[in-house]
Design an enzyme around this catalytic site. Structure first.
Site, mmCIF file in Angstrom:
data_model
loop_
_atom_site.group_PDB
_atom_site.id
_atom_site.type_symbol
_atom_site.label_atom_id
_atom_site.label_comp_id
_atom_site.label_asym_id
_atom_site.label_seq_id
_atom_site.Cartn_x
_atom_site.Cartn_y
_atom_site.Cartn_z
ATOM 1 N N ARG A 1 -12.647 -9.343 -0.862
ATOM 2 C CA ARG A 1 -12.125 -8.674 0.331
ATOM 3 C C ARG A 1 -11.699 -7.244 0.014
ATOM 4 O O ARG A 1 -11.080 -6.988 -1.001
ATOM 5 C CB ARG A 1 -10.924 -9.454 0.857
ATOM 6 C CG ARG A 1 -10.254 -8.856 2.103
ATOM 7 C CD ARG A 1 -8.941 -8.187 1.803
ATOM 8 N NE ARG A 1 -8.231 -7.768 3.014
ATOM 9 C CZ ARG A 1 -7.213 -6.906 3.024
ATOM 10 N NH1 ARG A 1 -6.793 -6.367 1.890
ATOM 11 N NH2 ARG A 1 -6.604 -6.579 4.141
ATOM 12 N N THR B 1 0.839 -1.201 0.000
ATOM 13 C CA THR B 1 0.000 0.000 0.000
ATOM 14 C C THR B 1 0.868 1.242 0.000
ATOM 15 O O THR B 1 1.994 1.208 0.482
ATOM 16 C CB THR B 1 -0.871 0.010 1.275
ATOM 17 O OG1 THR B 1 -1.596 -1.201 1.339
ATOM 18 C CG2 THR B 1 -1.830 1.187 1.293
ATOM 19 N N GLY C 1 -9.643 -4.005 2.001
ATOM 20 C CA GLY C 1 -8.845 -3.728 3.186
ATOM 21 C C GLY C 1 -9.210 -2.394 3.791
ATOM 22 O O GLY C 1 -10.313 -1.873 3.619
ATOM 23 N N ASP C 2 -8.253 -1.808 4.492
ATOM 24 C CA ASP C 2 -8.500 -0.529 5.160
ATOM 25 C C ASP C 2 -8.362 0.653 4.208
ATOM 26 O O ASP C 2 -8.940 1.709 4.446
ATOM 27 C CB ASP C 2 -7.560 -0.362 6.351
ATOM 28 C CG ASP C 2 -6.093 -0.522 5.967
ATOM 29 O OD1 ASP C 2 -5.800 -1.155 4.923
ATOM 30 O OD2 ASP C 2 -5.240 -0.022 6.708
ATOM 31 N N THR D 1 -0.447 1.618 6.325
ATOM 32 C CA THR D 1 -0.143 0.444 5.516
ATOM 33 C C THR D 1 -0.134 -0.745 6.479
ATOM 34 O O THR D 1 -0.152 -0.569 7.683
ATOM 35 C CB THR D 1 1.219 0.569 4.803
ATOM 36 O OG1 THR D 1 2.245 0.759 5.785
ATOM 37 C CG2 THR D 1 1.243 1.737 3.838
ATOM 38 N N GLY D 2 -0.088 -1.937 5.924
ATOM 39 C CA GLY D 2 -0.058 -3.114 6.790
ATOM 40 C C GLY D 2 -1.399 -3.813 6.849
ATOM 41 O O GLY D 2 -2.271 -3.591 5.990
ATOM 42 N N GLY E 1 -4.759 -4.557 7.071
ATOM 43 C CA GLY E 1 -5.933 -3.688 7.062
ATOM 44 C C GLY E 1 -7.021 -4.088 8.031
ATOM 45 O O GLY E 1 -7.709 -3.232 8.596
HETATM 46 N N1 GLY Z 1 -3.451 -2.038 4.165
HETATM 47 C C1 GLY Z 1 -3.766 -2.604 2.970
HETATM 48 C C2 GLY Z 1 -4.717 -3.727 3.077
HETATM 49 O O1 GLY Z 1 -4.884 -4.284 4.134
HETATM 50 O O2 GLY Z 1 -5.309 -4.057 2.068
#
Ligand code: GLY
Length: 365
Positions: A244, A216, A246-247, A267-268, A270
């Site tokens: 799915r 990300t 993510g965040d 990032t990371g 989510g």
């Molecule tokens: N932070 C990116 C995701 O989890 O998709």
């Protein structure tokens, strides 16, 4: 083999017997515990007319009866056997055939069937046909109403619909549950999980040994007018379950910005961020007076406090995954933090040039 049945299917006048007694004789062998006879007991003796007779796989006990019934009333053998197997194709309890059959890896029931007609030496078949309960009937239709032998996939379904077959959902609840059980237990390293408790370990993709990838980028900036904006964009977690998100696209999780306070992004993993809305939290902490770095550390700690599932924890009881946060306040102060770190940096730039800034962290490594 039982003498009783063997004797019953070897009459003095074979043809008469088969016309009048085969149905009853075979039916008698399909009691609670079907009896087994030797193949030779059903073979024609030299010069005998070998019919009517029908055989099937073991799940076709009612099919052969149906076929014989139709043959006895004058039906062609192809019509008879297709009508026979239709009984199993429409039986939701038989998970190997037709309606109620077990689906493919994506949970879609796809059927294959073929027919051959001895007298005319012709054949028809359908492969991977979806939504049509009686694949054998469509195969027969291919034989009768096309110049081809094989139709597959959407073409086979379109052909069936053209001939009036209804498109139906073939996935019964029984087959769906069987598929879910298979999918969830196929691997301990993907994102499909069987039922589990807070204490469950050894399932799920999050372990230190099997790192996952969240590629990300977050970026925020203050412009010459003093306005602040931010963006987060990603391909998301590698190998995620289709569908799915993510965040990154979640306002308040993957990013947040208040023109009077500052901006934050992540990032990371989510999932951990979504469940804690950390970018919003960071901006609010900055509103309350935290520095960007302190606000990012606060969000990291919130995730640690809220991570209860044993499968997500390392042997010290700490999150086995990582999440990074980046923050910028309206004064131009910057900061970043991650749950697990030591060597992490983030990028910053001013008109004087760019630099890498060390990230704070909660746990080394
Ligand atoms: N932070 C990116 C995701 O989890 O998709």
């Amino acid at each position: 083999m039982t003498n009783e049945i063997e004797n019953s299917v070897v009459p003095s006048s074979r043809r008469d017997f088969l016309k009048t007694s085969a149905l009853a004789g075979i039916a008698a062998s399909f009691g609670v515990a079907p009896r087994v006879v030797g193949a030779s007991s059903l073979s024609p003796s030299s010069g005998a007319i070998a019919g009517p007779i029908a055989i099937s796989s073991r799940n076709g006990q009612k099919s052969v009866l149906k076929a014989i019934e139709l043959i006895q009333s004058g039906a062609d053998a192809l019509d008879a056997v297709v009508a026979g197997v239709n009984l199993v194709e429409e039986d939701p309890e038989d998970t190997s055939v037709g309606y109620g059959g077990l689906p493919n890896a994506l949970g879609i029931v796809q059927l294959d069937s073929a027919v051959m007609h001895g007298p005319t030496c012709r054949a028809g078949s359908v492969g991977a046909i979806e939504g049509i309960k009686y694949a054998s009937k469509v195969a027969k239709m291919v034989l009768e109403r096309t110049d081809h032998v094989n139709l597959v996939g959407q073409g086979a379904q379109d052909f069936a619909v053209m001939h009036g077959f209804p498109v139906e959902n073939l996935l019964t609840e029984k087959a769906r549950l069987e598929w879910v059980r298979w999918r969830e237990n196929m691997s301990t390293q993907d994102d499909y999980l069987p039922k589990h408790s807070l204490e469950s370990t050894g399932i799920g993709a999050v372990t230190e040994k099997i790192p996952r990838h969240w590629g990300t980028i977050h970026c925020s900036a203050i412009d010459l007018a003093g306005n602040i904006s931010c963006v987060t964009t990603t391909a998301g977690m590698a190998f995620k379950v289709p569908g799915r998100i993510g965040d990154s696209p979640i306002i308040g999780a993957g990013l947040y910005c208040d023109n009077t306070v500052g901006a934050a992004g992540s990032t990371g993993r989510g999932e951990a961020n979504i469940e804690n809305l950390c970018s919003f939290l960071i901006v609010e902490r900055m509103r309350m007076g935290d520095s960007p770095e302190a606000a990012c550390l606060y969000a990291c700690q919130r995730i640690v406090d809220h991570t209860k599932l044993a499968r997500l924890l390392d042997d010290k009881g700490r999150p086995a995954f990582n999440v990074q946060f980046y923050a910028l306040n309206i004064k131009g102060e910057v900061g970043g933090a991650e749950i697990r770190g030591g060597n992490g940096t983030f990028a910053a730039a001013t008109p004087e040039g760019g630099r890498l800034v060390k990230m704070a962290y909660l746990y080394k490594g």
